[in-house]
Design a protein around this motif. Structure first.
Motif, short mmCIF file in Angstrom:
data_model
loop_
_atom_site.label_atom_id
_atom_site.label_comp_id
_atom_site.label_asym_id
_atom_site.label_seq_id
_atom_site.Cartn_x
_atom_site.Cartn_y
_atom_site.Cartn_z
N ALA A 83 0.83 -1.20 0.00
CA ALA A 83 0.00 0.00 0.00
C ALA A 83 0.87 1.25 0.00
O ALA A 83 0.58 2.22 -0.71
CB ALA A 83 -0.94 -0.01 1.21
N LEU A 84 1.94 1.25 0.77
CA LEU A 84 2.86 2.39 0.79
C LEU A 84 3.56 2.56 -0.55
O LEU A 84 3.74 3.69 -1.02
CB LEU A 84 3.89 2.23 1.92
N GLU A 85 3.94 1.49 -1.17
CA GLU A 85 4.59 1.58 -2.49
C GLU A 85 3.62 2.13 -3.53
O GLU A 85 4.01 2.91 -4.41
CB GLU A 85 5.13 0.22 -2.93
N PHE A 86 2.36 1.75 -3.44
CA PHE A 86 1.33 2.28 -4.33
C PHE A 86 1.25 3.80 -4.18
O PHE A 86 1.24 4.54 -5.17
CB PHE A 86 -0.01 1.62 -3.99
N VAL A 87 1.25 4.29 -2.93
CA VAL A 87 1.20 5.73 -2.67
C VAL A 87 2.45 6.41 -3.22
O VAL A 87 2.37 7.46 -3.86
CB VAL A 87 1.03 6.01 -1.16
N ARG A 88 3.62 5.81 -3.00
CA ARG A 88 4.87 6.39 -3.53
C ARG A 88 4.80 6.53 -5.05
O ARG A 88 5.23 7.54 -5.61
CB ARG A 88 6.07 5.53 -3.14
N ARG A 89 4.29 5.52 -5.72
CA ARG A 89 4.18 5.57 -7.18
C ARG A 89 3.21 6.66 -7.63
O ARG A 89 3.47 7.36 -8.61
CB ARG A 89 3.74 4.21 -7.73
N LEU A 90 2.11 6.81 -6.92
CA LEU A 90 1.15 7.87 -7.26
C LEU A 90 1.79 9.24 -7.09
O LEU A 90 1.70 10.10 -7.98
CB LEU A 90 -0.11 7.76 -6.40
N LEU A 91 2.42 9.46 -5.94
CA LEU A 91 3.05 10.76 -5.67
C LEU A 91 4.20 11.05 -6.63
O LEU A 91 4.52 12.21 -6.90
CB LEU A 91 3.53 10.83 -4.22
N GLY A 92 4.84 10.00 -7.15
CA GLY A 92 5.97 10.17 -8.05
C GLY A 92 5.58 10.26 -9.52
O GLY A 92 6.45 10.36 -10.39
#
Length: 183
Positions: A83-92
């Motif tokens: 879930a955190l990696e998903f958020v990182r990808r969205l923000l990036g």
């Protein structure tokens, strides 16, 4: 402006932007609740299609501190890291303006603190629901209609088959403020 509303099945934020004349599309794994431009599938299938602005509402199931009692099991299973990696990808994402919305969550400690914390009562709804915003290239939202009568209806909502859906729906006043101020 081309606007992507990621992880939104309700169509509320999408429609607020469309109402103001923008080319907006929602995207979610679920079908949309309202007729309108919607891509049913993975947001990363369409994230690089020339969006000027993206507003993301990633699922909070494995992130929100309201579920902290389950964090050890979530870490052990790996779902929290996913879930955190998903958020990182969205923000990036390579989109000039990004707003990411989530309740109080581990995004604040694992990625970065939110740029802003808002409440529905600041936008015409007499309720409390602490909502964090992580922003890129966007100004802070300015409250549009501060109201009294602040109830925590969402927090006290009884169990039901669609409780998750009702709890995650964006308030119309917040959607309208996003469209007016970020569009």
């Amino acid at each position: 402006m081309n606007v992507l509303i990621g992880c939104e099945y309700s169509g509320i934020v999408r429609d607020a932007f469309i109402k103001r004349g923008h080319n907006a599309m929602s995207c979610d794994l679920l079908p949309t609740d309202r007729p309108g431009p919607h891509y049913q599938g993975d947001v990363f299938d369409i994230i690089d299609e020339g969006w000027d602005l993206a507003i993301f509402h990633p699922p909070c199931t494995h992130l929100a501190v309201s579920g902290a009692r389950h964090f050890a099991a979530k870490r052990e299973s790996g779902v929290q890291q996913e879930a955190l990696e998903f958020v990182r990808r969205l923000l990036g994402a390579k989109i000039p303006m990004i707003g990411l919305e989530n309740p109080v969550s581990i995004i604040s400690t694992q990625i970065r603190k939110p740029d802003q914390i808002i409440q529905p009562w600041q936008f015409g709804h007499g309720e409390t629901k602490t909502t964090c915003l992580w922003l890129k290239g966007l100004p802070l939202l300015v409250p549009t209609d501060v109201v009294d009568g602040r109830a925590d209806r969402i927090h006290k909502m009884p169990p039901s088959p669609d409780r998750w859906k009702l709890r995650s729906t964006t308030y119309q006043g917040i959607a309208d403020a996003m469209a007016a101020q970020w569009g």
